[in-house]
Design an enzyme around this catalytic site. Structure first.
Site, mmCIF file in Angstrom:
data_model
loop_
_atom_site.group_PDB
_atom_site.id
_atom_site.type_symbol
_atom_site.label_atom_id
_atom_site.label_comp_id
_atom_site.label_asym_id
_atom_site.label_seq_id
_atom_site.Cartn_x
_atom_site.Cartn_y
_atom_site.Cartn_z
ATOM 1 C CG ASP A 37 -2.153 -0.860 1.037
ATOM 2 O OD1 ASP A 37 -2.411 -1.269 -0.105
ATOM 3 O OD2 ASP A 37 -2.852 -1.112 2.034
ATOM 4 C CE LYS A 59 -7.567 5.970 -0.159
ATOM 5 N NZ LYS A 59 -8.970 6.347 0.014
ATOM 6 C CG MET A 172 -8.382 7.275 6.884
ATOM 7 S SD MET A 172 -9.086 5.716 6.272
ATOM 8 C CE MET A 172 -9.743 5.016 7.788
#
Length: 254
Positions: A37, A59, A172
């Site tokens: 990741d 991402k 997040m």
């Protein structure tokens, strides 16, 4: 199918390359394929065999190299064709890491599955700044909450956490900071201490400390952005002095 087909989901820790378990390093060393990741420390890939296939599946800034369904399929296809697949994830793979989903998918195809827990950024990042999530007389418990749910909405648990005396750790959550501030303000917690730590445990670490009423201006001044962790609670004022803290953080309560 390759008789050696197996999946090991490995927690890479919060960013510092040394904050990975010995078991995690051994898994990387024996991997035939590593799917990694964006938030892992790239230095960890140096433990991989020169023959191992390394595939970036993370991402960056909202751009996905692979969708989750594609990652699931890649795990299965590579396990069948190559053998040992290591899924290397930041932090701990079972804390907002979708590690359990990937294991569930792989097991449907008869692939042996294993997990190596990692040090969660929710705990390690505040610790590196000397912030104890619990401390006698300041906090008896802590919440770890995702700021953004699967539907891209703010988690309803944040409103519940704001009503408690617990330390609140939000992952997040930078895109929802204004909403978070409003929620805590509505609970008359404008003076509650807040720390925002970007790129925690790495050389690029950037920290802003203030109060609910001032944190948005501090974020703008210090240009804080994702990936960052938000810590809210009295323990932010209970920071201990650590020689390992790279730079002295100016506390701004104005």
């Amino acid at each position: 199918m390759n008789t050696l087909a197996k999946l090991t989901v490995v927690g890479a820790g919060p960013g510092d390359a040394e904050l990975i378990t010995v078991k995690g390093i051994k898994a990387i060393e024996t991997a035939d394929v590593i799917l990694y990741d964006a938030l892992i420390n790239i230095g960890l890939l140096e433990y991989a065999s020169p023959k191992a296939e390394l595939i970036f599946v993370g991402k960056r800034k909202g751009c996905y190299a692979y969708q989750q369904e594609q990652i699931n399929e890649l795990i299965v296809s590579r396990a069948k064709s190559h053998g040992h697949v290591v899924r290397l994830k930041g932090g701990d793979p079972f804390i907002f890491g979708r590690g359990a989903e990937e294991i569930d998918y792989a097991k449907q195809f008869g692939i042996k599955t294993y997990v190596v827990p990692g040090i969660s950024s929710a705990i390690a990042v505040p610790a590196y700044q000397g912030i104890p999530l619990t401390k006698r007389g300041a906090s008896e418990s802590f919440w770890v909450i995702t700021g953004t749910t699967k539907s891209h909405q703010i988690s309803k648990d944040i409103a519940l956490a704001a009503q408690s005396s617990a330390t609140v750790v939000i992952l997040m959550g930078m895109g929802k900071l204004s909403e978070i501030v409003q929620i805590f303000s509505s609970e008359n917690k404008n003076d509650t201490a807040v720390a925002i730590i970007q790129n925690g445990t790495t050389e690029r670490e950037n920290v802003g400390i203030g109060k609910i009423s001032t944190i948005e201006s501090i974020v703008a001044k210090k240009q804080l952005s994702s990936p960052a962790i938000i810590v809210i609670g009295a323990v932010v004022n209970q920071r201990v002095e650590l020689n390992s803290i790279c730079q002295k953080v100016e506390v701004q309560f104005v």
